[in-house]
Design a protein around this motif. Structure first.
Motif, PDB file in Angstrom:
ATOM      1  N   ASP A 129     -36.371  57.380 121.318  1.00 15.17           N
ATOM      2  CA  ASP A 129     -35.835  57.048 120.001  1.00 15.17           C
ATOM      3  C   ASP A 129     -34.593  57.908 119.749  1.00 15.17           C
ATOM      4  OD1 ASP A 129     -36.529  59.549 118.564  1.00 15.17           O
ATOM      5  OD2 ASP A 129     -38.585  58.848 118.709  1.00 15.17           O
ATOM      6  N   THR A 130     -33.923  57.684 118.638  1.00 13.73           N
ATOM      7  CA  THR A 130     -32.653  58.367 118.380  1.00 13.73           C
ATOM      8  C   THR A 130     -32.770  59.513 117.383  1.00 13.73           C
ATOM      9  OG1 THR A 130     -32.109  56.685 116.746  1.00 13.73           O
ATOM     10  CG2 THR A 130     -31.235  56.365 118.955  1.00 13.73           C
ATOM     11  N   ARG A 131     -33.964  59.943 117.099  1.00 16.57           N
ATOM     12  CA  ARG A 131     -34.164  61.028 116.141  1.00 16.57           C
ATOM     13  C   ARG A 131     -34.699  62.259 116.872  1.00 16.57           C
ATOM     14  NH1 ARG A 131     -37.320  60.616 110.501  1.00 16.57           N
ATOM     15  NH2 ARG A 131     -36.407  62.468 109.595  1.00 16.57           N
ATOM     16  N   GLY A 132     -33.799  63.104 117.327  1.00 16.18           N
ATOM     17  CA  GLY A 132     -34.173  64.266 118.128  1.00 16.18           C
ATOM     18  C   GLY A 132     -34.750  65.426 117.353  1.00 16.18           C
ATOM     19  N   GLU A 133     -34.448  65.503 116.062  1.00 12.46           N
ATOM     20  CA  GLU A 133     -34.926  66.656 115.287  1.00 12.46           C
ATOM     21  C   GLU A 133     -36.408  66.568 114.938  1.00 12.46           C
ATOM     22  OE1 GLU A 133     -33.597  63.725 112.137  1.00 12.46           O
ATOM     23  OE2 GLU A 133     -32.906  64.297 114.113  1.00 12.46           O
ATOM     24  N   VAL A 134     -37.005  65.396 115.049  1.00 11.44           N
ATOM     25  CA  VAL A 134     -38.435  65.228 114.784  1.00 11.44           C
ATOM     26  C   VAL A 134     -39.124  65.064 116.135  1.00 11.44           C
ATOM     27  CG1 VAL A 134     -40.195  63.828 113.649  1.00 11.44           C
ATOM     28  CG2 VAL A 134     -37.961  64.141 112.565  1.00 11.44           C
ATOM     29  N   PRO A 170     -27.466  64.676 126.911  1.00 11.50           N
ATOM     30  CA  PRO A 170     -26.645  65.449 125.969  1.00 11.50           C
ATOM     31  C   PRO A 170     -25.668  64.602 125.151  1.00 11.50           C
ATOM     32  CG  PRO A 170     -26.711  66.531 128.097  1.00 11.50           C
ATOM     33  CD  PRO A 170     -27.389  65.195 128.261  1.00 11.50           C
ATOM     34  N   ALA A 171     -25.216  63.499 125.697  1.00 12.85           N
ATOM     35  CA  ALA A 171     -24.247  62.661 124.988  1.00 12.85           C
ATOM     36  C   ALA A 171     -24.887  61.772 123.928  1.00 12.85           C
ATOM     37  CB  ALA A 171     -23.487  61.796 125.988  1.00 12.85           C
ATOM     38  N   ALA A 172     -26.215  61.646 123.942  1.00 14.66           N
ATOM     39  CA  ALA A 172     -26.886  60.742 123.004  1.00 14.66           C
ATOM     40  C   ALA A 172     -27.956  61.504 122.226  1.00 14.66           C
ATOM     41  CB  ALA A 172     -27.524  59.591 123.767  1.00 14.66           C
TER      42      ALA A 172
END
Length: 145
Positions: free
Chosen positions: A79-84, A121-123
């Motif tokens: 998914d695109t939510r790395g902080e969770v 790292p780019a995404a």
């Protein structure tokens, strides 16, 4: 290997599970078998977590399936939510009256192993992966993949 993006909605999560079952069946992991059902339960939890906790409006989640070695199905949900991020280990089972909190307990019980890693790292985002068991001969007849 099978890779597909899905809308980060409950419908997208259901479709991911349905297509994974179909793909695994074509790989020699029969629909309705214990291996298929256990892997589908793991996938359903990971996809549901991507939809509920990893959703960014307007962004999809990605499912990748592979047979990296005999007897092992690899499931990766990005998914695109790395902080969770999920905890490093499954939490203790919740009390019977709690309505949620059983997903990673189920993943830990059914998967050989599981974990989380950052996306490239780019995404932005993360990939939660799990390895599940399957018949050792699965995938041998499909050399063109």
């Amino acid at each position: 290997m099978f890779v597909q993006r899905f809308s980060a909605t409950p419908r997208g999560a259901r479709l991911a599970r349905f297509l994974a079952l179909h793909e695994w069946d074509s790989w020699g992991v029969p629909y309705g078998s214990r291996a298929s059902e256990e892997a589908a339960a793991v996938l359903a939890e990971l996809a549901a977590n991507a939809v509920v906790h990893g959703r960014v409006p307007g962004r999809d989640f990605e499912l990748a399936l592979d047979l990296p070695q005999p007897g092992t199905l690899l499931i990766e949900v990005t998914d695109t939510r790395g902080e969770v991020r999920p905890p490093a280990v499954a939490p203790a089972p919740p009390s019977p009256e709690e309505e949620s909190g059983r997903g990673l307990v189920l993943v830990s019980a059914l998967a050989k192993e599981w974990g989380v890693r950052p996306r490239t790292p780019a995404a932005p985002g993360k990939t939660v992966w799990a390895r599940c068991g399957c018949p050792p001969g699965a995938g041998r007849m499909f050399f063109w993949r």
